[in-house]
Design a protein around this motif. Structure first.
Motif, mmCIF file in Angstrom:
data_model
loop_
_atom_site.group_PDB
_atom_site.id
_atom_site.type_symbol
_atom_site.label_atom_id
_atom_site.label_comp_id
_atom_site.label_asym_id
_atom_site.label_seq_id
_atom_site.Cartn_x
_atom_site.Cartn_y
_atom_site.Cartn_z
ATOM 1 N N THR A 5 -18.709 -36.027 -19.764
ATOM 2 C CA THR A 5 -19.193 -36.746 -20.751
ATOM 3 C C THR A 5 -18.219 -37.505 -22.023
ATOM 4 O O THR A 5 -17.170 -37.328 -21.712
ATOM 5 C CB THR A 5 -20.230 -35.923 -21.621
ATOM 6 O OG1 THR A 5 -19.255 -35.324 -22.550
ATOM 7 C CG2 THR A 5 -21.102 -35.065 -20.968
ATOM 8 N N LYS A 6 -19.005 -38.633 -22.516
ATOM 9 C CA LYS A 6 -17.943 -39.291 -23.434
ATOM 10 C C LYS A 6 -17.293 -38.300 -24.359
ATOM 11 O O LYS A 6 -16.349 -38.552 -24.573
ATOM 12 C CB LYS A 6 -18.988 -40.350 -24.329
ATOM 13 C CG LYS A 6 -18.001 -41.336 -24.967
ATOM 14 C CD LYS A 6 -19.005 -42.306 -25.683
ATOM 15 C CE LYS A 6 -17.961 -43.279 -26.650
ATOM 16 N NZ LYS A 6 -18.779 -44.427 -26.942
ATOM 17 N N ALA A 7 -18.127 -37.319 -24.844
ATOM 18 C CA ALA A 7 -17.766 -36.413 -25.902
ATOM 19 C C ALA A 7 -16.463 -35.622 -25.232
ATOM 20 O O ALA A 7 -15.558 -35.611 -25.765
ATOM 21 C CB ALA A 7 -18.682 -35.656 -26.542
ATOM 22 N N GLU A 8 -16.723 -35.324 -24.103
ATOM 23 C CA GLU A 8 -15.649 -34.274 -23.453
ATOM 24 C C GLU A 8 -14.407 -35.136 -22.970
ATOM 25 O O GLU A 8 -13.106 -34.710 -23.433
ATOM 26 C CB GLU A 8 -16.063 -33.897 -22.200
ATOM 27 C CG GLU A 8 -17.208 -33.136 -22.224
ATOM 28 C CD GLU A 8 -17.984 -32.479 -20.842
ATOM 29 O OE1 GLU A 8 -18.577 -31.434 -20.995
ATOM 30 O OE2 GLU A 8 -17.948 -33.388 -19.921
ATOM 31 N N SER A 46 -16.869 -26.188 -22.519
ATOM 32 C CA SER A 46 -17.403 -27.257 -21.437
ATOM 33 C C SER A 46 -16.230 -27.638 -20.617
ATOM 34 O O SER A 46 -16.293 -27.577 -19.352
ATOM 35 C CB SER A 46 -18.266 -28.159 -21.784
ATOM 36 O OG SER A 46 -18.829 -29.054 -20.671
ATOM 37 N N LEU A 47 -15.270 -28.005 -21.132
ATOM 38 C CA LEU A 47 -13.926 -28.678 -20.520
ATOM 39 C C LEU A 47 -13.440 -27.326 -19.826
ATOM 40 O O LEU A 47 -12.817 -27.582 -18.808
ATOM 41 C CB LEU A 47 -13.118 -29.223 -21.655
ATOM 42 C CG LEU A 47 -13.347 -30.566 -22.166
ATOM 43 C CD1 LEU A 47 -12.561 -31.077 -23.399
ATOM 44 C CD2 LEU A 47 -13.360 -31.511 -21.115
#
Length: 126
Positions: A5-8, A46-47
């Motif tokens: 995702t963009k945040a990740e 999540s990463l």
């Protein structure tokens, strides 16, 4: 490799800059207004789930570190972009930037010369 995702992806840039680090140290390096530590922790977990970062327990907390190198991610990202937006055509990609005035004619000439030289060097090594 799973898509980020963009945040990740933004968080991965922090890992590539900082190397081994903690969630607390990441938050401290972020600009105001700083996100909640729980938010950053969720993205980092999540990463880790996606195998982009690894972790090691240090005392009662965790130290995180990038597993996927920036160059590896960049190659995968660019391959996906080329496939999705340019039908795997480098010509279409360069044409897009030329038409958008993101590349000057003299830069395009330099690029062509570099590619020709790279191909010549590859052929000489074979």
């Amino acid at each position: 490799m799973k898509e980020l995702t963009k945040a990740e992806e933004q968080m991965m840039h922090r890992f590539w800059e900082m190397g081994r680090t903690t969630v607390k140290a990441i938050v401290e390096q972020m600009p105001e207004p700083k996100p909640a530590i729980n938010t950053v922790s969720t993205i980092v977990r999540s990463l880790a789930d996606k195998k982009y970062v690894g972790f090691k327990q240090v005392g009662r907390g965790y130290e995180y570190f990038p597993i996927v190198e920036k160059a590896v991610y960049r190659k995968q990202f660019m391959s996906r972009m080329m496939s999705t937006y340019f039908q795997d055509s480098f010509k279409d990609l360069v044409s897009f930037f030329a038409k958008e005035n993101k590349i000057k004619p003299e830069e395009l000439d330099e690029l062509i010369q570099e590619v020709k030289q790279d191909l010549k060097n590859e052929n000489e090594q074979s």
